[in-house]
Design a protein around this motif. Structure first.
Motif, PDB file in Angstrom:
ATOM      1  N   MET A 100       0.829  -1.208   0.000  1.00 32.64           N
ATOM      2  CA  MET A 100       0.000   0.000   0.000  1.00 32.64           C
ATOM      3  C   MET A 100       0.863   1.257   0.000  1.00 32.64           C
ATOM      4  SD  MET A 100      -3.070  -1.253   2.557  1.00 32.64           S
ATOM      5  CE  MET A 100      -3.434   0.383   3.069  1.00 32.64           C
ATOM      6  N   LEU A 101       1.935   1.250   0.748  1.00 29.36           N
ATOM      7  CA  LEU A 101       2.845   2.394   0.778  1.00 29.36           C
ATOM      8  C   LEU A 101       3.492   2.601  -0.589  1.00 29.36           C
ATOM      9  CD1 LEU A 101       4.287   4.600   2.437  1.00 29.36           C
ATOM     10  CD2 LEU A 101       6.069   2.905   2.907  1.00 29.36           C
ATOM     11  N   ALA A 102       3.929   1.527  -1.200  1.00 22.67           N
ATOM     12  CA  ALA A 102       4.555   1.635  -2.525  1.00 22.67           C
ATOM     13  C   ALA A 102       3.548   2.166  -3.546  1.00 22.67           C
ATOM     14  CB  ALA A 102       5.092   0.278  -2.959  1.00 22.67           C
ATOM     15  N   PHE A 103       2.323   1.704  -3.482  1.00 21.53           N
ATOM     16  CA  PHE A 103       1.294   2.183  -4.407  1.00 21.53           C
ATOM     17  C   PHE A 103       1.012   3.665  -4.180  1.00 21.53           C
ATOM     18  CE2 PHE A 103      -3.162   2.882  -5.601  1.00 21.53           C
ATOM     19  CZ  PHE A 103      -3.088   2.540  -6.944  1.00 21.53           C
ATOM     20  N   ALA A 104       0.919   4.094  -2.926  1.00 24.35           N
ATOM     21  CA  ALA A 104       0.667   5.505  -2.617  1.00 24.35           C
ATOM     22  C   ALA A 104       1.810   6.382  -3.115  1.00 24.35           C
ATOM     23  CB  ALA A 104       0.468   5.686  -1.117  1.00 24.35           C
ATOM     24  N   LEU A 105       3.048   5.927  -2.922  1.00 17.78           N
ATOM     25  CA  LEU A 105       4.191   6.696  -3.420  1.00 17.78           C
ATOM     26  C   LEU A 105       4.205   6.740  -4.946  1.00 17.78           C
ATOM     27  CD1 LEU A 105       6.995   5.574  -0.947  1.00 17.78           C
ATOM     28  CD2 LEU A 105       5.829   7.781  -1.052  1.00 17.78           C
ATOM     29  N   TRP A 106       3.798   5.668  -5.573  1.00 19.15           N
ATOM     30  CA  TRP A 106       3.723   5.630  -7.042  1.00 19.15           C
ATOM     31  C   TRP A 106       2.697   6.648  -7.547  1.00 19.15           C
ATOM     32  CZ3 TRP A 106      -0.145   3.434 -10.387  1.00 19.15           C
ATOM     33  CH2 TRP A 106       0.282   3.228 -11.695  1.00 19.15           C
ATOM     34  N   VAL A 107       1.530   6.714  -6.893  1.00 24.51           N
ATOM     35  CA  VAL A 107       0.501   7.679  -7.277  1.00 24.51           C
ATOM     36  C   VAL A 107       1.003   9.099  -7.043  1.00 24.51           C
ATOM     37  CG1 VAL A 107      -1.788   8.570  -6.651  1.00 24.51           C
ATOM     38  CG2 VAL A 107      -1.433   6.114  -6.941  1.00 24.51           C
ATOM     39  N   LEU A 108       1.665   9.370  -5.910  1.00 22.92           N
ATOM     40  CA  LEU A 108       2.216  10.688  -5.625  1.00 22.92           C
ATOM     41  C   LEU A 108       3.278  11.078  -6.651  1.00 22.92           C
ATOM     42  CD1 LEU A 108       2.468  10.642  -1.742  1.00 22.92           C
ATOM     43  CD2 LEU A 108       0.975  12.030  -3.141  1.00 22.92           C
ATOM     44  N   TRP A 109       4.085  10.107  -7.061  1.00 24.87           N
ATOM     45  CA  TRP A 109       5.119  10.377  -8.058  1.00 24.87           C
ATOM     46  C   TRP A 109       4.488  10.848  -9.374  1.00 24.87           C
ATOM     47  CZ3 TRP A 109       9.707  11.692  -9.207  1.00 24.87           C
ATOM     48  CH2 TRP A 109      10.158  11.541 -10.512  1.00 24.87           C
ATOM     49  N   PHE A 110       3.464  10.161  -9.831  1.00 25.86           N
ATOM     50  CA  PHE A 110       2.817  10.572 -11.078  1.00 25.86           C
ATOM     51  C   PHE A 110       2.115  11.915 -10.912  1.00 25.86           C
ATOM     52  CE2 PHE A 110       3.414   6.199 -12.493  1.00 25.86           C
ATOM     53  CZ  PHE A 110       3.884   6.448 -13.768  1.00 25.86           C
ATOM     54  N   PHE A 111       1.533  12.178  -9.755  1.00 28.94           N
ATOM     55  CA  PHE A 111       0.919  13.474  -9.496  1.00 28.94           C
ATOM     56  C   PHE A 111       1.960  14.585  -9.616  1.00 28.94           C
ATOM     57  CE2 PHE A 111      -0.181  16.843  -6.474  1.00 28.94           C
ATOM     58  CZ  PHE A 111      -1.398  17.241  -7.001  1.00 28.94           C
ATOM     59  N   LEU A 112       3.114  14.392  -8.998  1.00 23.74           N
ATOM     60  CA  LEU A 112       4.199  15.376  -9.060  1.00 23.74           C
ATOM     61  C   LEU A 112       4.723  15.528 -10.482  1.00 23.74           C
ATOM     62  CD1 LEU A 112       6.121  17.260  -7.528  1.00 23.74           C
ATOM     63  CD2 LEU A 112       7.604  15.280  -7.166  1.00 23.74           C
ATOM     64  N   LEU A 113       4.877  14.433 -11.196  1.00 19.58           N
ATOM     65  CA  LEU A 113       5.375  14.481 -12.566  1.00 19.58           C
ATOM     66  C   LEU A 113       4.435  15.299 -13.456  1.00 19.58           C
ATOM     67  CD1 LEU A 113       7.488  13.379 -14.623  1.00 19.58           C
ATOM     68  CD2 LEU A 113       5.912  11.484 -15.014  1.00 19.58           C
ATOM     69  N   PHE A 114       3.138  15.040 -13.371  1.00 21.13           N
ATOM     70  CA  PHE A 114       2.192  15.779 -14.205  1.00 21.13           C
ATOM     71  C   PHE A 114       2.065  17.236 -13.759  1.00 21.13           C
ATOM     72  CE2 PHE A 114       0.691  11.474 -15.326  1.00 21.13           C
ATOM     73  CZ  PHE A 114       0.843  11.592 -16.701  1.00 21.13           C
ATOM     74  N   LYS A 115       2.184  17.499 -12.462  1.00 23.47           N
ATOM     75  CA  LYS A 115       2.144  18.872 -11.975  1.00 23.47           C
ATOM     76  C   LYS A 115       3.318  19.657 -12.548  1.00 23.47           C
ATOM     77  CE  LYS A 115       1.020  21.333  -7.804  1.00 23.47           C
ATOM     78  NZ  LYS A 115      -0.223  21.868  -8.292  1.00 23.47           N
ATOM     79  N   ILE A 116       4.466  19.056 -12.617  1.00 18.91           N
ATOM     80  CA  ILE A 116       5.641  19.724 -13.188  1.00 18.91           C
ATOM     81  C   ILE A 116       5.471  19.919 -14.686  1.00 18.91           C
ATOM     82  CG2 ILE A 116       8.083  19.361 -13.716  1.00 18.91           C
ATOM     83  CD1 ILE A 116       8.390  18.333 -10.848  1.00 18.91           C
TER      84      ILE A 116
END
Length: 160
Positions: free
Chosen positions: A20-36
């Motif tokens: 679950m932690l890995a999945f949450a970090l993966w979702v946060l990573w894509f959120f940050l990538l698209f925000k940039i």
């Protein structure tokens, strides 16, 4: 005996938490990538080549590109987002003001009608009709009840 495997024994609770932690970090990573990526295109100070360079850097080397972008231009991201929010707010306020000011109130229309009657431009009868129109247009409309079904008159020549 059958050779069944139970998922609960092969995937203990701690493994579920790490997943679950890995999945949450993966979702946060894509959120940050698209925000940039959106911030790159939002920035009016960057030239076309600058935008293309940052985009290529972020897409081809995502981890390094994102971290370098955050270090180099992270403070400006917040300012650009605030500016965009302010612009959207101003546009919405202007739209609301424009829409609200589009139609005069009932009191203003009645004052105009009264002035026209006082000048003699309209008769009292015209004033009363216009006044009713203004007041019924601005009053909340009560729903009209549906008409009750009517029975056909007896002896209409239908089949018996």
């Amino acid at each position: 005996m059958t050779n069944q495997t139970y998922l609960a024994y092969d995937f203990p609770l701690l493994s579920v938490l790490w997943t679950m932690l890995a999945f949450a970090l993966w979702v946060l990573w894509f959120f940050l990538l698209f925000k940039i990526i959106f911030d790159i295109f939002r920035d009016d100070d960057l030239s076309g080549w600058g935008k293309a360079g940052w985009l290529a850097f972020v897409v081809l080397l995502p981890f390094l590109g994102v971290f370098v972008y955050l270090i180099a231009r992270g403070k400006g991201m917040g300012r650009r987002e605030l500016e965009q929010a302010r612009e959207q707010r101003q546009q919405m306020d202007a739209y609301v003001r424009e829409t609200a000011a589009g139609r005069p109130s009932a009191a203003e229309e009645l004052a105009k009608l009264s002035a026209m009657r006082d000048r003699g431009d309209i008769t009292d009868e015209d004033f009363q009709r216009a006044k009713e129109l203004v007041l019924t247009d601005y009053a909340p409309q009560a729903p009209t009840p549906p008409a009750p079904p009517t029975a056909p008159p007896p002896g209409d020549g239908g089949p018996s």
